[in-house]
Structures are given as C-alpha cells and as structure tokens.
Design a protein around this motif. Structure first.
Motif, PDB file in Angstrom:
ATOM      1  N   LEU A  31     -19.132  41.762  59.194  1.00 49.25           N
ATOM      2  CA  LEU A  31     -20.214  42.824  58.725  1.00 49.25           C
ATOM      3  C   LEU A  31     -21.440  41.945  58.849  1.00 49.25           C
ATOM      4  O   LEU A  31     -22.582  42.546  59.259  1.00 49.25           O
ATOM      5  N   ILE A  32     -21.684  40.885  58.179  1.00 43.93           N
ATOM      6  CA  ILE A  32     -22.803  39.887  57.977  1.00 43.93           C
ATOM      7  C   ILE A  32     -23.366  39.763  59.398  1.00 43.93           C
ATOM      8  O   ILE A  32     -24.446  39.965  59.713  1.00 43.93           O
ATOM      9  N   LEU A  33     -22.446  39.526  60.164  1.00 45.57           N
ATOM     10  CA  LEU A  33     -22.659  39.196  61.680  1.00 45.57           C
ATOM     11  C   LEU A  33     -23.481  40.321  62.441  1.00 45.57           C
ATOM     12  O   LEU A  33     -24.490  40.107  62.860  1.00 45.57           O
ATOM     13  N   GLU A  34     -22.830  41.574  62.315  1.00 41.73           N
ATOM     14  CA  GLU A  34     -23.183  42.663  62.762  1.00 41.73           C
ATOM     15  C   GLU A  34     -24.632  43.269  62.069  1.00 41.73           C
ATOM     16  O   GLU A  34     -25.527  43.716  63.017  1.00 41.73           O
ATOM     17  N   LEU A  35     -24.700  42.940  61.030  1.00 44.71           N
ATOM     18  CA  LEU A  35     -25.795  43.412  60.290  1.00 44.71           C
ATOM     19  C   LEU A  35     -27.154  42.803  60.527  1.00 44.71           C
ATOM     20  O   LEU A  35     -27.965  43.268  60.834  1.00 44.71           O
ATOM     21  N   LEU A  71     -19.523  31.727  57.224  1.00 50.86           N
ATOM     22  CA  LEU A  71     -19.321  32.050  58.408  1.00 50.86           C
ATOM     23  C   LEU A  71     -20.112  30.705  59.136  1.00 50.86           C
ATOM     24  O   LEU A  71     -19.440  30.387  60.491  1.00 50.86           O
ATOM     25  N   ARG A  72     -21.085  30.430  58.790  1.00 46.11           N
ATOM     26  CA  ARG A  72     -21.804  29.247  59.369  1.00 46.11           C
ATOM     27  C   ARG A  72     -20.821  27.938  59.416  1.00 46.11           C
ATOM     28  O   ARG A  72     -20.858  27.163  60.335  1.00 46.11           O
ATOM     29  N   GLU A  73     -20.021  27.690  58.386  1.00 49.92           N
ATOM     30  CA  GLU A  73     -19.302  26.568  58.351  1.00 49.92           C
ATOM     31  C   GLU A  73     -17.821  26.769  59.153  1.00 49.92           C
ATOM     32  O   GLU A  73     -17.701  25.620  60.141  1.00 49.92           O
ATOM     33  N   ALA A  74     -17.490  27.972  59.483  1.00 52.51           N
ATOM     34  CA  ALA A  74     -16.395  28.136  60.318  1.00 52.51           C
ATOM     35  C   ALA A  74     -16.858  28.051  61.630  1.00 52.51           C
ATOM     36  O   ALA A  74     -16.132  27.318  62.644  1.00 52.51           O
ATOM     37  N   VAL A  75     -18.160  28.512  62.135  1.00 51.86           N
ATOM     38  CA  VAL A  75     -18.593  28.064  63.545  1.00 51.86           C
ATOM     39  C   VAL A  75     -18.860  26.781  63.579  1.00 51.86           C
ATOM     40  O   VAL A  75     -18.409  26.250  64.745  1.00 51.86           O
ATOM     41  N   ARG A  76     -19.481  26.230  62.626  1.00 48.86           N
ATOM     42  CA  ARG A  76     -19.562  24.644  62.771  1.00 48.86           C
ATOM     43  C   ARG A  76     -18.065  23.693  63.067  1.00 48.86           C
ATOM     44  O   ARG A  76     -18.253  23.151  63.845  1.00 48.86           O
ATOM     45  N   LYS A  77     -17.260  24.134  62.370  1.00 45.41           N
ATOM     46  CA  LYS A  77     -15.759  23.698  62.651  1.00 45.41           C
ATOM     47  C   LYS A  77     -15.247  24.008  64.115  1.00 45.41           C
ATOM     48  O   LYS A  77     -14.922  23.129  64.753  1.00 45.41           O
ATOM     49  N   ALA A  78     -15.530  25.112  64.414  1.00 44.55           N
ATOM     50  CA  ALA A  78     -15.251  25.557  65.752  1.00 44.55           C
ATOM     51  C   ALA A  78     -15.914  24.830  66.877  1.00 44.55           C
ATOM     52  O   ALA A  78     -15.303  24.284  68.116  1.00 44.55           O
ATOM     53  N   SER A  97     -26.346  37.652  63.702  1.00 46.71           N
ATOM     54  CA  SER A  97     -26.197  37.543  65.287  1.00 46.71           C
ATOM     55  C   SER A  97     -27.560  37.480  65.806  1.00 46.71           C
ATOM     56  O   SER A  97     -27.740  36.800  66.874  1.00 46.71           O
ATOM     57  N   GLY A  98     -28.431  38.068  65.387  1.00 43.96           N
ATOM     58  CA  GLY A  98     -29.789  38.155  65.878  1.00 43.96           C
ATOM     59  C   GLY A  98     -29.969  39.379  66.704  1.00 43.96           C
ATOM     60  O   GLY A  98     -30.911  39.631  67.300  1.00 43.96           O
ATOM     61  N   GLU A  99     -28.870  40.188  67.044  1.00 39.27           N
ATOM     62  CA  GLU A  99     -28.882  41.247  67.760  1.00 39.27           C
ATOM     63  C   GLU A  99     -29.921  42.368  67.275  1.00 39.27           C
ATOM     64  O   GLU A  99     -30.588  42.916  67.948  1.00 39.27           O
TER      65      GLU A  99
END
Length: 342
Positions: free
Chosen positions: A230-234, A330-337, A237-239
């Motif tokens: 939801l946060i990404l979509e809102l 979310l940022r932490e999960a992206v960093r680990k990925a 993401s920058g969209e």
C-alpha cells in the motif's frame, strides 16, 4: 480567463534588462534553500554587482562563507543594500524587520519578498518611500539552482506592491531574469493572492490529500492488504510523483491517457460517484479563514503563547504516525534483497 479577473501577464527574458541593477548592492537576509540558490544565481548573472549575505551563525552562515559571500549583520546589510531580499521565515520576519531593518532603510531602496504573508496580514509596516516587490519562485531552492546551472528556467510569481522610485517593475523583472526564472516565465500575481493560494494549497488541498493517504492505508490494512505494498503504491515507488510531473508537462486531463484503459475507466467512473461536497466545504472554510484573517490571528496567538498547541500536535502526529515503521520495513527488506544479489 475568469469573468472579471485581470488580464494574465506573463514575462519572459525580453521583458527584463539586467542593467536596471547596475551599481546597486544586493543583500540577502536569510541564506536557506531559497536564499542560497537565488544569491548564487544572481552572482553568476551579475558579476559586477556587490552581493552580500546576512544570516544566523549556524550552518547557513557556514554555507555562505564557503560560497565566498561577504557576511554582514542584518543591520549592516539593511544599511548597505539598495536591494534587500527578505528570506527569513515568515514568523520571524516581523520582529527582525522592526528592530534590525526598518530603521536603516533609505529612500528608493527595494525590499524583495518571496512570500506575501507579512504584507497581506500587515505584520510589517513599510515606509512609503521604498519599493516593495514580490519575487516568489514556484520551485524548491535546490531545483532553482540546478535548473539555472542547466540553462533552464522555472515559474515565479512577481508583483510590485509599492513603487516609490518609479522603477520597481524594472527592478523585479531584472531580478527575476537574474535568478533564471524568465527563461521559463514569471506570472504577475499580487502578494495577497500569492498568500491565499499558497496557504489554500497547504491547508486545503494538502490536508485533504494527507487525509486520503492516511485513510487509504487504514482501509487497506483493515481489509488485510499488505501495508508495504500500500505504501509503495501510494507514494514510495515514485509513480505518483511521475503522475504529477506528467500533469505539469501534458495537462491534468491529458496525462490520464498514459494509464491503462482499465485505470482510466475506473478512475473516471469512481470520480463521478465521489461525494465532493465535504471536500468543497473544507476548501471554502479554509479560504474564508485565510481571507478574513482568522488563520493569521490564530497562528499569531499560538506563537505569542509559546506554541504549546503546535508542539502538542507535532508530538501527536509523531506518535500516531503509521507510515515510518512500514517505510523502514520495506526499505530494509529491499536492502537485504539487494545484498543477496551480490
């Protein structure tokens, strides 16, 4: 054009003559994001002019010193300048102006404001023999500098609020050209209208938008949807920011064609069904309180009594903030990925 509205005037580079500033010392009271960007741009455009800075002894003082500007007290800047930019925060300007600037102005000096607030609500009293102009970039300071360095422009509002010398328009247009705005265009707008529009966007549109983001997140989480998605979509993401950029480039309605037909159909049908009246009522109330001075009096009273309510609201907003923990996860999960990829 709205019936009864004055004709729209937009100025370009052909409307300005930088020689209108010949021999005039320009001072900046305030060296924050806008002060720094505009001072640097003017120095590049007006290498023969003396440009000085007055600011607090904090990081902005260090920035001005590092940038090679002569640093003065506000009092000395007011004494020395022929053109003085007033770029300190709106709430700080009245006292600074009364104590450190007003007693040291000379006839035909020019005061430049980037916000009409203190003029609209008569928080400062300006003697009648000085020029007062508005030069209000519609762009954050960092981008004002970046666009200038790329040879590009940005929109500004300009107006003459007091023309004691008879050359105030020459001055403000030369300044607008010097900071790079006339490469794109400056729009004539009174300080009063600039104030009301600026605050209407913050208290009207901004409040509605913020509430919608909050409510969309809450409804989605209650329905079992992923908070991170939801946060990404809102916004994250920058969209959404690119959608607003497309509105600026293509137009409010035309940008919709960049989206899928499903998106267009759903958006249009649900927009028609949306109850606009509560939002309209909120906007009308905000506008009325801006025009009759209710908000300005409320904010002045809040500051005069120690800003207790303001600090309570900031604490409440921090405590009730659902966004930061989700963003961090979310940022932490992206960093680990990304680390796994390496």
């Amino acid at each position: 054009m709205t019936e009864g509205a004055p004709p729209l005037r937009i100025f370009g580079e052909a409307d300005a003559d930088l020689h209108a500033l010949d021999g005039r010392t320009i001072a900046f009271a305030g060296y924050g994001n806008q002060g720094r960007a505009q001072a640097l741009n003017l120095r590049d455009s007006l290498p023969s002019n003396t440009i000085v800075v007055a600011t607090q002894r904090d990081s902005t003082w260090d920035d001005a010193q590092s940038d090679g500007f002569e640093l003065l007290s506000v009092v000395d800047a007011a004494k020395r300048a022929n053109v003085l930019f007033l770029l300190v925060p709106d709430e700080d300007l009245p006292e600074i102006f009364r104590a450190q600037i007003a007693p040291h102005l000379s006839a035909s000096d020019t005061l430049v404001v980037a916000s009409g607030y203190n003029l609209t609500y008569k928080e400062i009293e300006i003697r009648p023999d000085v020029d007062v102009v508005l030069l209000a970039p519609r762009m954050i300071g960092q981008k004002v500098r970046e666009l200038f360095e790329r040879g590009e422009g940005f929109y500004s509002y300009v107006s003459v609020e007091q023309d004691a010398s008879g050359r105030a328009w020459d001055t403000v247009l030369a300044l607008a050209a010097g900071i790079g705005s006339l490469r794109l265009g400056a729009i004539e707008l009174s300080a009063d209208d600039e104030t009301v529009i600026d605050l209407l966007m913050e208290q009207g549109f901004g409040a509605i938008l913020g509430s919608l983001v909050f409510q969309t997140l809450a409804v989605g989480i209650e329905a079992g949807l992923s908070p991170e998605a939801l946060i990404l979509e809102l916004y994250l993401s920058g969209e959404m920011s690119h959608t607003f950029e497309a509105m600026a480039e293509l137009g409010f309605a035309e940008q919709s064609r960049l989206h899928s037909r499903t998106s267009q159909y759903g958006g249009m049908t649900r927009s028609i069904a949306f109850d606009r009246e509560p939002a309209r009522a909120h906007l009308q109330k905000v506008l009325a309180e801006l025009r009759d001075g209710t908000f300005a009096r409320e904010w002045a009273q809040e500051r005069a009594t120690g800003s207790e309510k303001f600090e309570q609201l900031r604490s409440l907003a921090k405590a009730a903030n659902p966004f930061t923990p989700i963003e961090q996860r979310l940022r932490e999960a992206v960093r680990k990925a990304q680390e796994r990829k390496r």
